[in-house]
Motif scaffolding. Sequence first.
Motif, PDB file in Angstrom:
ATOM      1  N   GLN A 109       0.828  -1.205   0.000  1.00 33.01           N
ATOM      2  CA  GLN A 109       0.000   0.000   0.000  1.00 33.01           C
ATOM      3  C   GLN A 109       0.862   1.255   0.000  1.00 33.01           C
ATOM      4  N   LEU A 110       1.917   1.277   0.826  1.00 37.15           N
ATOM      5  CA  LEU A 110       2.786   2.446   0.875  1.00 37.15           C
ATOM      6  C   LEU A 110       3.552   2.624  -0.427  1.00 37.15           C
ATOM      7  N   ALA A 111       3.876   1.514  -1.073  1.00 35.32           N
ATOM      8  CA  ALA A 111       4.609   1.581  -2.333  1.00 35.32           C
ATOM      9  C   ALA A 111       3.797   2.294  -3.415  1.00 35.32           C
ATOM     10  N   ILE A 112       2.474   2.216  -3.319  1.00 37.59           N
ATOM     11  CA  ILE A 112       1.619   2.915  -4.284  1.00 37.59           C
ATOM     12  C   ILE A 112       1.922   4.408  -4.247  1.00 37.59           C
ATOM     13  N   PHE A 113       2.000   4.963  -3.047  1.00 33.76           N
ATOM     14  CA  PHE A 113       2.278   6.389  -2.910  1.00 33.76           C
ATOM     15  C   PHE A 113       3.716   6.714  -3.297  1.00 33.76           C
ATOM     16  N   ASP A 114       4.638   5.826  -2.932  1.00 31.62           N
ATOM     17  CA  ASP A 114       6.048   6.077  -3.187  1.00 31.62           C
ATOM     18  C   ASP A 114       6.353   6.144  -4.676  1.00 31.62           C
ATOM     19  N   THR A 115       5.568   5.433  -5.481  1.00 30.71           N
ATOM     20  CA  THR A 115       5.821   5.420  -6.925  1.00 30.71           C
ATOM     21  C   THR A 115       5.152   6.581  -7.657  1.00 30.71           C
ATOM     22  N   LEU A 116       4.344   7.375  -6.961  1.00 26.30           N
ATOM     23  CA  LEU A 116       3.752   8.549  -7.583  1.00 26.30           C
ATOM     24  C   LEU A 116       4.832   9.588  -7.868  1.00 26.30           C
ATOM     25  N   SER A 117       4.668  10.325  -8.930  1.00 24.17           N
ATOM     26  CA  SER A 117       5.653  11.357  -9.266  1.00 24.17           C
ATOM     27  C   SER A 117       5.675  12.431  -8.189  1.00 24.17           C
TER      28      SER A 117
ATOM     29  N   VAL B 218       3.121  16.385  -4.546  1.00 24.85           N
ATOM     30  CA  VAL B 218       3.019  17.779  -4.093  1.00 24.85           C
ATOM     31  C   VAL B 218       1.601  18.296  -4.303  1.00 24.85           C
ATOM     32  N   LYS B 219       0.991  17.897  -5.406  1.00 28.45           N
ATOM     33  CA  LYS B 219      -0.391  18.316  -5.662  1.00 28.45           C
ATOM     34  C   LYS B 219      -1.303  17.775  -4.572  1.00 28.45           C
ATOM     35  N   PHE B 220      -1.105  16.527  -4.184  1.00 31.12           N
ATOM     36  CA  PHE B 220      -1.863  15.907  -3.096  1.00 31.12           C
ATOM     37  C   PHE B 220      -1.692  16.716  -1.812  1.00 31.12           C
ATOM     38  N   LEU B 221      -0.454  17.073  -1.478  1.00 31.97           N
ATOM     39  CA  LEU B 221      -0.171  17.826  -0.256  1.00 31.97           C
ATOM     40  C   LEU B 221      -0.799  19.216  -0.295  1.00 31.97           C
ATOM     41  N   VAL B 222      -0.682  19.887  -1.421  1.00 33.19           N
ATOM     42  CA  VAL B 222      -1.231  21.235  -1.547  1.00 33.19           C
ATOM     43  C   VAL B 222      -2.753  21.219  -1.434  1.00 33.19           C
ATOM     44  N   GLU B 223      -3.393  20.262  -2.122  1.00 32.99           N
ATOM     45  CA  GLU B 223      -4.851  20.182  -2.063  1.00 32.99           C
ATOM     46  C   GLU B 223      -5.325  19.840  -0.650  1.00 32.99           C
ATOM     47  N   ALA B 224      -4.605  18.952   0.030  1.00 36.26           N
ATOM     48  CA  ALA B 224      -4.948  18.621   1.411  1.00 36.26           C
ATOM     49  C   ALA B 224      -4.817  19.843   2.304  1.00 36.26           C
ATOM     50  N   SER B 225      -3.806  20.657   2.057  1.00 37.28           N
ATOM     51  CA  SER B 225      -3.601  21.883   2.843  1.00 37.28           C
ATOM     52  C   SER B 225      -4.731  22.879   2.611  1.00 37.28           C
ATOM     53  N   LYS B 226      -5.219  22.945   1.386  1.00 39.67           N
ATOM     54  CA  LYS B 226      -6.291  23.897   1.051  1.00 39.67           C
ATOM     55  C   LYS B 226      -7.594  23.587   1.783  1.00 39.67           C
ATOM     56  N   VAL B 227      -7.856  22.308   2.024  1.00 38.07           N
ATOM     57  CA  VAL B 227      -9.160  21.928   2.597  1.00 38.07           C
ATOM     58  C   VAL B 227      -9.063  21.561   4.072  1.00 38.07           C
ATOM     59  N   VAL B 228      -7.965  21.937   4.721  1.00 36.16           N
ATOM     60  CA  VAL B 228      -7.777  21.527   6.115  1.00 36.16           C
ATOM     61  C   VAL B 228      -8.903  22.041   7.009  1.00 36.16           C
ATOM     62  N   ASP B 229      -9.436  23.232   6.722  1.00 33.35           N
ATOM     63  CA  ASP B 229     -10.517  23.776   7.550  1.00 33.35           C
ATOM     64  C   ASP B 229     -11.801  22.967   7.408  1.00 33.35           C
TER      65      ASP B 229
END
Length: 311
Positions: free
Chosen positions: A196-204, A209-220
Amino acid sequence: MKTFLLNSALLALTLSLSAVGGPTASPALAAEPTPAAPVAVPTVDVDPALWVVKDADTTIYLFGTVHILKPGMGWFDEAVKTAFDKSDRLVLEMVEPGAGEAQQLFAKYGLDQNGKTLSSKMTEDEKALFTKAMEKVGLPAAAFEPFDPWAAAVTMQVMGLQKGGYDVSSGVETQLTAAAKATKKPILGVETMESQLAIFDTLSQETQVKFLVEASKVVDDMNSSMDAMVALWAKPDPDGLARVMNEGLTDPKLYSALLTNRNANWAAWINEQMKKPGTTFMAVGAGHLSGTTSVPKLLTAYGIDAERVAY
């Protein structure tokens, strides 16, 4: 993107690291305060969707889970409990490994192996957004410099949910695992934490970064979004749940990696299990059992019909 991106490995990994202080590169998790003793809350009866596939000598129940819930949801009764009790074994997305193994896997897949800092992968605006989001969930952004972007995003989500009252001990897998162990029912996983972790590790890097940024945008809105999805799960409204989840997963690469590809693998696994006699209770994230690329939909390619259990 919304909190449903958490899967069983990510939740188990983040919480196990938090509980033991995390790897040496994760002081942010070690800094988390000890949670207060749980307060008793009244139980509300809910009836999540349950499916069944069967032939003359094989029965497989398919139950959609939520990996982390607020206390007080009474789902483990009626048809769900009956199906579980009838089953010879419990099958989950994965069987959680020990904390030591989880830390080793985190070091392998969640930390940048080349020593590149997290902030160096983001623009100034993205860094500011991430730092502010981390402050809102009570975590120091600087402590996440060794993390890969996906690992920072998942940690933010889990800790934010915990702040909002969600508790892993109330999660479906935790309760099912305890019940299986109490009755000496075998527990199997269709995946492993490493896979399961390898799925994320193989993402570009760009996708992470897009995942992290979008998660940051909707934290509220993270907890209110999770509340809405849990309500659809509890109602149950699988189609509504699929719509909400699809709204949160707009990146086609993430969608394929986290849902479509894994659903196809699990449908193939179920098809093979139908050749063996016995009764199985299979519990996987609810998002995998809803929508056009869900496990029940993909099973039709094998001539297998999944029926909703009425209760």
